[in-house]
Design a protein around this motif. Structure first.
Motif, short mmCIF file in Angstrom:
data_model
loop_
_atom_site.label_atom_id
_atom_site.label_comp_id
_atom_site.label_asym_id
_atom_site.label_seq_id
_atom_site.Cartn_x
_atom_site.Cartn_y
_atom_site.Cartn_z
N TRP A 39 -0.11 9.69 -31.48
CA TRP A 39 0.09 8.74 -32.58
C TRP A 39 -0.38 9.29 -33.92
O TRP A 39 -0.19 8.64 -34.96
N GLU A 40 -0.99 10.47 -33.94
CA GLU A 40 -1.55 11.03 -35.17
C GLU A 40 -0.58 11.95 -35.92
O GLU A 40 -0.89 12.39 -37.02
N ASP A 41 0.58 12.25 -35.35
CA ASP A 41 1.50 13.22 -35.96
C ASP A 41 2.60 12.50 -36.71
O ASP A 41 3.57 12.03 -36.13
N TRP A 42 2.46 12.41 -38.03
CA TRP A 42 3.40 11.73 -38.91
C TRP A 42 4.24 12.71 -39.72
O TRP A 42 4.82 12.34 -40.75
N ARG A 43 4.34 13.96 -39.32
CA ARG A 43 5.00 14.96 -40.15
C ARG A 43 6.49 14.70 -40.31
O ARG A 43 7.08 15.07 -41.33
N THR A 44 7.13 14.11 -39.33
CA THR A 44 8.56 13.82 -39.45
C THR A 44 8.81 12.34 -39.69
O THR A 44 9.61 11.97 -40.54
N THR A 45 8.11 11.48 -38.97
CA THR A 45 8.28 10.04 -39.13
C THR A 45 7.10 9.34 -38.47
O THR A 45 6.27 9.97 -37.82
N ARG A 46 7.02 8.03 -38.65
CA ARG A 46 6.00 7.25 -37.97
C ARG A 46 6.23 7.36 -36.47
O ARG A 46 7.33 7.07 -35.98
N ASP A 104 -7.78 -7.47 -37.71
CA ASP A 104 -7.90 -6.71 -38.95
C ASP A 104 -8.07 -5.22 -38.66
O ASP A 104 -7.52 -4.37 -39.37
N ARG A 105 -8.85 -4.89 -37.64
CA ARG A 105 -9.02 -3.48 -37.30
C ARG A 105 -7.71 -2.87 -36.83
O ARG A 105 -7.40 -1.73 -37.18
N VAL A 106 -6.93 -3.60 -36.05
CA VAL A 106 -5.62 -3.11 -35.62
C VAL A 106 -4.74 -2.82 -36.84
O VAL A 106 -4.11 -1.76 -36.94
N ARG A 107 -4.73 -3.74 -37.77
CA ARG A 107 -3.87 -3.59 -38.96
C ARG A 107 -4.32 -2.43 -39.82
O ARG A 107 -3.52 -1.60 -40.24
N PHE A 108 -5.63 -2.35 -40.11
CA PHE A 108 -6.12 -1.30 -40.99
C PHE A 108 -6.05 0.08 -40.36
O PHE A 108 -5.68 1.06 -41.00
N TYR A 109 -6.39 0.19 -39.08
CA TYR A 109 -6.47 1.50 -38.45
C TYR A 109 -5.10 2.08 -38.13
O TYR A 109 -4.91 3.30 -38.19
N PHE A 110 -4.13 1.21 -37.76
CA PHE A 110 -2.81 1.70 -37.37
C PHE A 110 -1.74 1.45 -38.42
O PHE A 110 -0.56 1.68 -38.17
N GLY A 111 -2.13 0.99 -39.60
CA GLY A 111 -1.19 0.89 -40.72
C GLY A 111 -0.05 -0.07 -40.47
O GLY A 111 1.10 0.22 -40.81
N SER A 112 -0.34 -1.22 -39.90
CA SER A 112 0.69 -2.22 -39.64
C SER A 112 0.60 -3.35 -40.65
O SER A 112 -0.39 -3.49 -41.38
N ASP A 113 1.67 -4.17 -40.71
CA ASP A 113 1.71 -5.35 -41.60
C ASP A 113 1.38 -5.00 -43.04
O ASP A 113 0.64 -5.71 -43.73
N GLY A 114 1.92 -3.89 -43.52
CA GLY A 114 1.75 -3.51 -44.91
C GLY A 114 0.52 -2.68 -45.22
O GLY A 114 0.36 -2.21 -46.36
N ALA A 115 -0.38 -2.48 -44.26
CA ALA A 115 -1.57 -1.65 -44.50
C ALA A 115 -1.18 -0.17 -44.55
O ALA A 115 -0.24 0.26 -43.89
N GLU A 158 -4.19 24.47 -26.61
CA GLU A 158 -3.23 23.38 -26.39
C GLU A 158 -3.02 22.62 -27.70
O GLU A 158 -3.97 22.42 -28.47
N PRO A 159 -1.79 22.14 -27.97
CA PRO A 159 -1.55 21.33 -29.17
C PRO A 159 -2.42 20.07 -29.15
O PRO A 159 -2.46 19.36 -28.15
N TRP A 160 -3.12 19.81 -30.25
CA TRP A 160 -4.01 18.64 -30.20
C TRP A 160 -3.25 17.33 -30.23
O TRP A 160 -3.77 16.29 -29.85
N TYR A 161 -1.95 17.35 -30.63
CA TYR A 161 -1.18 16.11 -30.61
C TYR A 161 -0.79 15.71 -29.19
O TYR A 161 -0.27 14.61 -28.98
N ARG A 162 -1.01 16.58 -28.18
CA ARG A 162 -0.87 16.15 -26.79
C ARG A 162 -1.87 15.04 -26.47
O ARG A 162 -1.59 14.15 -25.68
N TRP A 186 -1.56 3.81 -43.84
CA TRP A 186 -2.09 4.71 -42.80
C TRP A 186 -3.11 5.65 -43.42
O TRP A 186 -2.83 6.31 -44.42
N ASP A 187 -4.29 5.71 -42.88
CA ASP A 187 -5.33 6.61 -43.34
C ASP A 187 -5.51 7.69 -42.28
O ASP A 187 -6.03 7.43 -41.19
N GLU A 188 -5.08 8.92 -42.58
CA GLU A 188 -5.11 9.98 -41.57
C GLU A 188 -6.52 10.35 -41.14
O GLU A 188 -6.70 10.97 -40.09
N GLU A 189 -7.54 9.97 -41.90
CA GLU A 189 -8.90 10.33 -41.54
C GLU A 189 -9.52 9.41 -40.48
O GLU A 189 -10.58 9.72 -39.95
N ARG A 190 -8.88 8.30 -40.15
CA ARG A 190 -9.46 7.34 -39.21
C ARG A 190 -9.12 7.67 -37.76
O ARG A 190 -8.86 6.79 -36.94
#
Length: 327
Positions: free
Chosen positions: A129-136, A168-179, A121-125, A181-185
């Motif tokens: 929220w982890e698939d940024w290949r086309t857009t956020r 702060d965790r919301v901002r850092f982990y989900f790349g909001s408010d200018g943070a 099964e595709p793991w993005y199912r 995106w770290d794909e490893e998190r």
């Protein structure tokens, strides 16, 4: 000594078996069992009499149950939190599971595992929220951040000891408010959603934040037990490994085009990569060598075929692809 203290512990082996199928990362799932409506990762017991090591046991039961021959195998973590396999009133042994990341090639599986109800099964199912290949992904702005920001605005328990506040965790982990995106998190994001009570597993486990909610948002497909947490751990590990180990070649055919290599890296990392920058990175890293042959399987212009240059393993200690996405 009470019976409670004498409760036995069993050791199981849980495998996140990953492949790439038509530019999509896929994971082998097992059919629901024991009345559980959810699929999960393949799981089998460790037989200390028959198997000298955990890895030998893992490879043996995967081969027996699915017919798959595993290539790269790496131990992830030991998952043994209280309640991870429990049901109300259970008196059975507490299950501790040793999680593994395993890589295979779709070509080696003949397309399908040989066990009823199992499927890739595709793991993005499970992590859309982890698939940024086309857009956020839209799910982040439309569903995740509004719910997380509402949760983060609530006062935290006085005995909570964390280095970062909820906001702060919301901002850092989900790349909001200018943070950034770290794909490893991957695991950090999953556990934040669990803590906020936004995924089905949190409600199933009786987490107060989830029980206090009305309708549960549809944030990916739930898995049985803690298998989505194990899968998140595997994805995070594999994304990190891409940068300093040549594990991506375990997912490719022995001979491949540079486009196929790029698409495989993009599939795993969830990032879109600039074509020319990626090719310069591959060339400068001396990870591949030309076979002298051409491929026509893409249906377009013939493309040069390459193979992994194994000598690189003796030439430097960390031969990986330190790719960066366009965002």
């Amino acid at each position: 000594m009470t019976d409670k203290l004498l409760r036995p512990i069993e050791i199981g082996l849980t495998a996140a078996i990953v492949a790439v199928d038509t530019n999509e990362p896929v994971v082998l799932t097992a059919a629901p069992s024991d009345g559980d409506r959810l699929a999960g990762l393949p799981f089998g017991p460790f037989d200390a009499v028959s198997h000298r090591t955990f890895e030998i046991g893992l490879r043996a039961w995967v081969q027996e149950q699915s017919g798959l021959t595993l290539g790269y195998v790496e131990q992830l973590y030991t998952f043994g939190d209280r309640g991870r396999h429990a049901r109300a009133g259970d008196t059975d042994a507490h299950m501790v599971s040793v999680g593994y990341l395993a890589l295979t090639r779709i070509a080696d599986t003949a397309g399908q595992p040989h066990v009823a109800g199992a499927a890739f099964e595709p793991w993005y199912r499970y992590f859309p929220w982890e698939d940024w290949r086309t857009t956020r992904p839209e799910i982040i702005e439309k569903q995740i951040l509004p719910a997380l920001n509402e949760w983060a605005a609530q006062p935290e328990a006085p005995n909570t000891a964390r280095a970062l506040a909820r906001a702060d965790r919301v901002r850092f982990y989900f790349g909001s408010d200018g943070a950034q995106w770290d794909e490893e998190r991957v695991l950090d994001r999953y556990e934040l959603l669990y803590e906020a009570g936004l995924i089905e597993e949190a409600r199933r486990d009786g987490r107060p934040a989830a029980l206090s909610r009305g309708a549960m948002p549809q944030l990916g497909v739930a898995m049985r037990f803690d298998h989505r947490r194990i899968l998140a751990t595997a994805i995070a590990r594999l994304r990190a490994k891409l940068k300093y180990r040549p594990v991506v070649f375990e997912l490719l055919s022995p001979e491949f085009t540079l486009t196929e290599l790029q698409h495989t890296v993009e599939a795993i990392s969830g990032r879109h990569l600039h074509k020319q920058n990626f090719r310069r990175l591959v060339e400068s890293g001396a990870l591949v060598e030309s076979t002298g042959e051409m491929s026509t399987r893409t249906g377009g212009r013939p493309a040069a075929l390459f193979r992994f240059r194994r000598e690189v393993l003796q030439e430097r200690p960390a031969p990986g692809l330190r790719v960066r996405g366009r965002r």
